[in-house]
Design an enzyme around this catalytic site. Structure first.
Site, mmCIF file in Angstrom:
data_model
loop_
_atom_site.group_PDB
_atom_site.id
_atom_site.type_symbol
_atom_site.label_atom_id
_atom_site.label_comp_id
_atom_site.label_asym_id
_atom_site.label_seq_id
_atom_site.Cartn_x
_atom_site.Cartn_y
_atom_site.Cartn_z
ATOM 1 N N ALA A 10 0.747 -1.379 0.033
ATOM 2 C CA ALA A 10 -0.234 -0.136 0.063
ATOM 3 C C ALA A 10 0.829 1.300 0.006
ATOM 4 O O ALA A 10 0.309 2.323 -0.061
ATOM 5 C CB ALA A 10 -0.999 -0.098 1.265
ATOM 6 N N ARG A 12 2.504 2.571 -2.520
ATOM 7 C CA ARG A 12 2.464 3.507 -3.506
ATOM 8 C C ARG A 12 1.324 2.843 -4.443
ATOM 9 O O ARG A 12 0.957 1.809 -4.364
ATOM 10 C CB ARG A 12 3.846 3.568 -4.222
ATOM 11 C CG ARG A 12 4.496 2.098 -4.454
ATOM 12 C CD ARG A 12 5.691 2.056 -5.332
ATOM 13 N NE ARG A 12 6.001 1.221 -6.165
ATOM 14 C CZ ARG A 12 7.092 0.752 -6.642
ATOM 15 N NH1 ARG A 12 8.199 1.354 -6.424
ATOM 16 N NH2 ARG A 12 7.187 -0.242 -7.605
ATOM 17 N N VAL A 61 5.384 -10.056 1.919
ATOM 18 C CA VAL A 61 4.142 -11.221 1.835
ATOM 19 C C VAL A 61 4.727 -12.439 1.649
ATOM 20 O O VAL A 61 3.990 -13.584 1.952
ATOM 21 C CB VAL A 61 3.105 -10.791 0.842
ATOM 22 C CG1 VAL A 61 2.413 -9.354 1.570
ATOM 23 C CG2 VAL A 61 3.507 -10.708 -0.535
ATOM 24 N N ASN A 87 -3.253 -6.667 -2.755
ATOM 25 C CA ASN A 87 -2.778 -6.043 -3.738
ATOM 26 C C ASN A 87 -1.360 -6.302 -4.165
ATOM 27 O O ASN A 87 -0.847 -5.938 -5.183
ATOM 28 C CB ASN A 87 -3.158 -4.374 -3.476
ATOM 29 C CG ASN A 87 -2.472 -3.639 -4.499
ATOM 30 O OD1 ASN A 87 -2.741 -3.251 -5.732
ATOM 31 N ND2 ASN A 87 -1.281 -3.064 -3.827
ATOM 32 N N SER A 139 -4.945 -9.071 -12.799
ATOM 33 C CA SER A 139 -4.351 -8.315 -14.165
ATOM 34 C C SER A 139 -4.867 -8.703 -15.351
ATOM 35 O O SER A 139 -5.540 -9.790 -15.531
ATOM 36 C CB SER A 139 -2.707 -8.410 -14.204
ATOM 37 O OG SER A 139 -2.534 -7.742 -15.533
ATOM 38 N N TYR A 152 4.519 -13.690 -15.045
ATOM 39 C CA TYR A 152 3.437 -12.759 -14.686
ATOM 40 C C TYR A 152 1.836 -13.004 -14.855
ATOM 41 O O TYR A 152 1.010 -13.284 -14.035
ATOM 42 C CB TYR A 152 3.572 -11.385 -15.044
ATOM 43 C CG TYR A 152 2.686 -10.125 -14.479
ATOM 44 C CD1 TYR A 152 2.964 -9.833 -13.080
ATOM 45 C CD2 TYR A 152 1.752 -9.469 -15.355
ATOM 46 C CE1 TYR A 152 2.166 -8.939 -12.527
ATOM 47 C CE2 TYR A 152 0.840 -8.710 -14.865
ATOM 48 C CZ TYR A 152 1.202 -8.228 -13.491
ATOM 49 O OH TYR A 152 0.320 -7.349 -12.924
ATOM 50 N N ALA A 154 0.787 -15.904 -15.827
ATOM 51 C CA ALA A 154 0.438 -17.411 -15.368
ATOM 52 C C ALA A 154 0.069 -17.039 -13.559
ATOM 53 O O ALA A 154 -0.884 -17.497 -13.363
ATOM 54 C CB ALA A 154 1.405 -18.389 -15.523
ATOM 55 N N LYS A 156 -0.955 -14.264 -12.494
ATOM 56 C CA LYS A 156 -2.358 -13.304 -12.420
ATOM 57 C C LYS A 156 -3.511 -14.400 -12.440
ATOM 58 O O LYS A 156 -4.533 -13.987 -12.051
ATOM 59 C CB LYS A 156 -2.155 -12.193 -13.202
ATOM 60 C CG LYS A 156 -1.351 -11.018 -12.592
ATOM 61 C CD LYS A 156 -1.536 -10.767 -11.085
ATOM 62 C CE LYS A 156 -0.563 -9.627 -10.616
ATOM 63 N NZ LYS A 156 -1.133 -9.141 -9.221
ATOM 64 N N ILE A 185 -2.364 0.598 -15.768
ATOM 65 C CA ILE A 185 -2.608 1.785 -15.013
ATOM 66 C C ILE A 185 -1.388 2.445 -14.685
ATOM 67 O O ILE A 185 -0.312 1.928 -14.883
ATOM 68 C CB ILE A 185 -3.023 1.024 -13.624
ATOM 69 C CG1 ILE A 185 -4.483 0.089 -13.779
ATOM 70 C CG2 ILE A 185 -3.459 2.403 -12.588
ATOM 71 C CD1 ILE A 185 -5.837 0.725 -14.496
HETATM 72 P P1 NAD Z 1 3.513 -0.750 -7.563
HETATM 73 O O1 NAD Z 1 4.818 -1.459 -8.234
HETATM 74 O O2 NAD Z 1 3.576 0.639 -8.083
HETATM 75 O O3 NAD Z 1 3.251 -1.170 -6.267
HETATM 76 C C1 NAD Z 1 3.575 -2.708 -5.632
HETATM 77 C C2 NAD Z 1 3.252 -2.614 -4.317
HETATM 78 O O4 NAD Z 1 3.316 -3.866 -3.959
HETATM 79 C C3 NAD Z 1 4.239 -1.687 -3.445
HETATM 80 O O5 NAD Z 1 3.758 -1.107 -2.344
HETATM 81 C C4 NAD Z 1 5.309 -2.740 -3.224
HETATM 82 O O6 NAD Z 1 6.092 -2.296 -1.879
HETATM 83 C C5 NAD Z 1 4.362 -3.895 -2.898
HETATM 84 N N1 NAD Z 1 5.197 -5.242 -2.872
HETATM 85 C C6 NAD Z 1 5.914 -5.662 -3.731
HETATM 86 N N2 NAD Z 1 6.403 -6.828 -3.500
HETATM 87 C C7 NAD Z 1 6.067 -7.111 -2.231
HETATM 88 C C8 NAD Z 1 6.252 -7.864 -1.088
HETATM 89 N N3 NAD Z 1 6.829 -9.204 -1.473
HETATM 90 N N4 NAD Z 1 5.791 -7.972 0.189
HETATM 91 C C9 NAD Z 1 4.873 -6.859 0.274
HETATM 92 N N5 NAD Z 1 4.713 -5.824 -0.614
HETATM 93 C C10 NAD Z 1 5.223 -6.043 -1.954
HETATM 94 O O7 NAD Z 1 2.592 -1.620 -8.508
HETATM 95 P P2 NAD Z 1 0.898 -1.200 -9.030
HETATM 96 O O8 NAD Z 1 0.888 -0.810 -10.365
HETATM 97 O O9 NAD Z 1 0.249 -0.126 -8.047
HETATM 98 O O10 NAD Z 1 0.456 -2.722 -8.753
HETATM 99 C C11 NAD Z 1 -0.497 -3.272 -7.552
HETATM 100 C C12 NAD Z 1 -1.137 -4.400 -8.181
HETATM 101 O O11 NAD Z 1 -1.689 -4.191 -9.298
HETATM 102 C C13 NAD Z 1 -0.103 -5.695 -8.469
HETATM 103 O O12 NAD Z 1 -0.706 -6.993 -7.760
HETATM 104 C C14 NAD Z 1 0.078 -5.638 -9.961
HETATM 105 O O13 NAD Z 1 0.195 -6.902 -10.573
HETATM 106 C C15 NAD Z 1 -1.576 -5.041 -10.219
HETATM 107 N N6 NAD Z 1 -1.631 -4.599 -11.578
HETATM 108 C C16 NAD Z 1 -1.062 -3.387 -11.939
HETATM 109 C C17 NAD Z 1 -1.172 -2.911 -13.086
HETATM 110 C C18 NAD Z 1 -0.774 -1.540 -13.831
HETATM 111 O O14 NAD Z 1 -0.722 -1.270 -15.001
HETATM 112 N N7 NAD Z 1 -0.043 -0.943 -13.006
HETATM 113 C C19 NAD Z 1 -1.918 -3.680 -14.053
HETATM 114 C C20 NAD Z 1 -2.553 -4.749 -13.547
HETATM 115 C C21 NAD Z 1 -2.367 -5.404 -12.536
#
Ligand code: NAD
Length: 244
Positions: A10, A12, A61, A87, A139, A152, A154, A156, A185
């Site tokens: 959470a 970012r 996590v 998330n 995703s 990735y 697989a 998701k 996003i």
């Molecule tokens: P981001 O990289 O900005 O944020 C990811 C967050 O996950 C960060 O706060 C990071 O600290 C945390 N994180 C990563 N590994 C971790 C771990 N091992 N333990 C605890 N926290 C961990 O990415 P985002 O774009 O905000 O993505 C959030 C979610 O949305 C992800 O699951 C991502 O796969 C999914 N998603 C993102 C997009 C996109 O286009 N940005 C599209 C589809 C899905």
């Protein structure tokens, strides 16, 4: 009495937008992040200024013991968890032929097993109360498959399977489980793409642009809230029509 939500990843991006959305709606927030300590501190501050409680802790996590402590702390400080938003996630771009076994395992450790840890730890208290809502983040690539993102995609897709199976298993216990599958996003996760790629992806999107973290957070909040009380096992695409 305010409600409490646990949100992973959470500090970012989408997770942060979710934390701020829940707080705006009057929820206390317990959150974790992997590395961005300053961002986590500023999130805590911002939420407290909104009049809600917030703790944002560095918890990986993939570390089951650390997740266990996080859930215990949440219970001790905020009481029962009303919702969990899974998330936290990582992405990586590589040709399938170049994906190492370590790449593969790390992707699944964070994106799938991390989610198992969090839900497994948070579930007993939801089962005790026969209430709760879980929202997972998949995703669009987990729905359609993304070239150069096989591991990735697989992982998701596994999140979607997990969501649907859990929804069936937990429905009679009063616990709903749903999934949000974001499209492209605008977050740090996509910084690995150049501007030209982001522009091309926007052009491939019927709504003509990429999404914002806040637009994903609105869907996550809706699914977690009582507004969606008859919704479970669903995958909601927040993707501007990228995948229909
Ligand atoms: P981001 O990289 O900005 O944020 C990811 C967050 O996950 C960060 O706060 C990071 O600290 C945390 N994180 C990563 N590994 C971790 C771990 N091992 N333990 C605890 N926290 C961990 O990415 P985002 O774009 O905000 O993505 C959030 C979610 O949305 C992800 O699951 C991502 O796969 C999914 N998603 C993102 C997009 C996109 O286009 N940005 C599209 C589809 C899905």
């Amino acid at each position: 009495m305010s409600r409490a939500v646990l949100i992973t990843g959470a500090a970012r991006g989408i997770g942060r937008a979710c934390a701020l959305k829940f707080a705006k709606e009057g929820w206390d927030v317990i959150a974790c992040y992997a590395r961005a300590q300053h961002a986590a501190q500023s999130l805590e501050q911002e939420i407290r200024q909104m009049g809600m409680q917030c703790r944002c802790l560095q918890v990986d996590v993939t570390d089951r013991a650390a997740v266990h402590r996080l859930v215990l702390l949440a219970q001790a400080e905020f009481g029962a968890l009303d919702a969990v938003v899974c998330n936290a996630g990582i992405a990586q771009q590589k040709l399938f032929a170049d994906i190492t076994e370590d790449d593969w395992d790390h992707m699944f450790d964070v994106n799938v097993k991390g989610m198992y840890h969090v839900i497994h730890e948070a579930l007993p208290q939801m089962l005790d109360r026969q209430a709760g809502s879980i929202v997972t983040i998949s995703s669009v690539w987990g729905q359609t498959g993304g070239s150069c993102e096989v591991h990735y995609s697989a992982s998701k897709a596994a999140v979607i399977g997990m969501t649907k199976a859990l929804a069936k298993e937990l429905g009679l216990s009063g616990i709903r489980v749903n999934c949000v599958a974001p499209g492209v996003i605008d977050t740090d996760m996509n910084r690995m793409h150049g501007e030209d790629v982001m522009h091309a992806l926007a052009e491939d999107t019927p709504l003509g642009r990429n999404g914002t973290p806040e637009e994903v957070a609105d869907a996550v909040y809706w699914l977690a809230s009582d507004q969606a009380r008859f919704v479970t096992g669903q995958v909601i695409g927040v993707n501007g029509g990228f995948y229909i």
